[in-house]
Design an enzyme around this catalytic site. Structure first.
Site, PDB file in Angstrom:
ATOM      1  CB  SER A  43      -0.905   0.025   1.235  1.00  0.00           C
ATOM      2  OG  SER A  43      -1.522   1.294   1.363  1.00  0.00           O
ATOM      3  CB  SER A  79     -11.910  -0.073  -8.707  1.00  0.00           C
ATOM      4  OG  SER A  79     -10.857   0.172  -7.803  1.00  0.00           O
TER       5      SER A  79
END
Length: 368
Positions: A182, A327
């Protein structure tokens, strides 16, 4: 229908507020027995030809929910009801943390993308472990647990933080994922360097084995799309050397150039990791490189820019045994899982392959 609703309602709301609202609806629906049975029958149809074995686990199909949507293990059955064959919760950190200040989630609608700098907001490993321990599953689904570093823990103490999470969460996980990719936790991506990654993965493996003696909890690592090719190779070699069970490729990207972004410069310039359609090409490239390096010795999970059944099929041909998305779920809505399953089953029937397993890596083998 959902796209109209998204345009009229969700697109006008703050993205994080819209996420929490949708989350609440999903959790409410799964609590009503008649409703959840009806929704699952409509949105999570089973196709026998898609049955998948990976990581020593049997799944209804290869398509799962990527980490980031259900950070705290509160909607596993809800996501299974919507057709996800495995649900990866998290990222969970050793200690609870609020994440980065809001506003921290942005929609790039024109690009079918998201930018987030959430910062691993979650309830912490102790609370999430307790939640998983008390859970009574409604639907049979594979549960992965993605673990990351607590922000306030110094980089040199990261191993202990991951070990704490692994010991608490491994007993409740069908598989564990070490997230070192991340971009929203300072210093986290430094742990992808093999000299830092080797002791980290070894320690997490030992911690999981100590915590769970009756079975071996599969362990995977999730990598960034921004790694140089030689670093992708190094992680692949290390994974094989350490006996890791898999690699997830890829997390979000910090890149903006060369992605063909058409959203406003103000949006594109927001700090954080970009996910969604613009990530498709690089994630696929990393996946192909990994499969060329490791073959069938470990399981590869393809994620990043997966929007359609054709995208998922392309990942399978490139070496992915499992495929994840997140997403596109925001843009496609609750019918997405159904469309993915239906399309994948049709694609397999049209192909020269008898099973999904036969198709895994076929394109890479063809050109090697």
């Amino acid at each position: 229908m959902y796209k109209t609703f998204f345009k009229l309602v969700f697109s006008r709301m703050d993205p994080e507020r819209a996420h929490h609202l949708a989350f609440r609806w999903i959790r409410l629906a799964v609590r009503v027995p008649v409703l959840r049975t009806f929704v699952a029958a409509a949105l999570a149809p089973r196709h026998k030809e898609l049955r998948t074995e990976a990581l020593g686990l049997r799944m209804h199909g290869p398509f799962g929910l990527a980490a980031g949507f259900d950070k705290n293990a509160v909607a596993i059955d809800g996501m299974a009801m919507l057709g996800f064959d495995h649900v990866e919760i998290g990222t969970v950190t050793g200690e609870p943390q609020p994440g980065n200040p809001k506003k921290r989630l942005f929609r790039l609608v024109a690009d079918r993308a998201l930018i987030n700098r959430m910062g691993f907001n979650n309830d912490g490993s102790l609370a999430v472990a307790a939640r998983l321990a008390s859970r009574t599953p409604v639907f049979r689904t594979v549960v992965g647990v993605n673990i990351g570093k607590t922000k306030v823990v110094p980089e040199e103490e990261a191993v202990g933080d991951y070990v704490k999470s692994a010991e608490r969460l491994a007993p409740h996980a069908d598989y564990l994922v070490v997230n070192v990719s991340s971009p929203n936790t300072p210093g986290l991506r430094n742990l992808q360097a093999t000299e830092a990654l080797r002791p980290l993965l070894s320690a997490v493996r030992e911690a999981a084995d100590r915590a769970v003696t009756a079975r071996r909890v599969p362990l995977l690592v999730k990598i960034a799309p921004d790694l140089a090719d030689e670093d992708v190779d190094a992680v692949a070699d290390l994974a094989v050397e350490l006996g890791l069970d898999g690699i997830i490729a890829t997390n979000t990207t910090i890149a903006r150039e060369g992605l063909g972004l058409t959203s406003s410069p103000a949006l594109v310039g927001e700090t954080g990791g970009l996910s969604g359609a613009p990530l498709k090409a690089r994630s696929l490239e990393v996946l192909r490189r990994l499969y060329a390096r490791v073959g069938d010795r470990i399981t590869l999970v393809g994620v990043g820019g997966v929007e359609t059944a054709e995208d998922a099929w392309e990942r399978i041909l490139a070496g992915a045994t499992l495929v994840q998305g997140y997403s596109a779920f925001i843009y496609e809505g609750p019918f997405w899982g159904r469309a993915m399953h239906k399309g994948l089953a049709a694609r397999l029937r049209q192909s020269p392959y008898a099973t999904l397993a036969d198709a895994v890596g076929a394109d890479v083998r063809k050109h090697s």
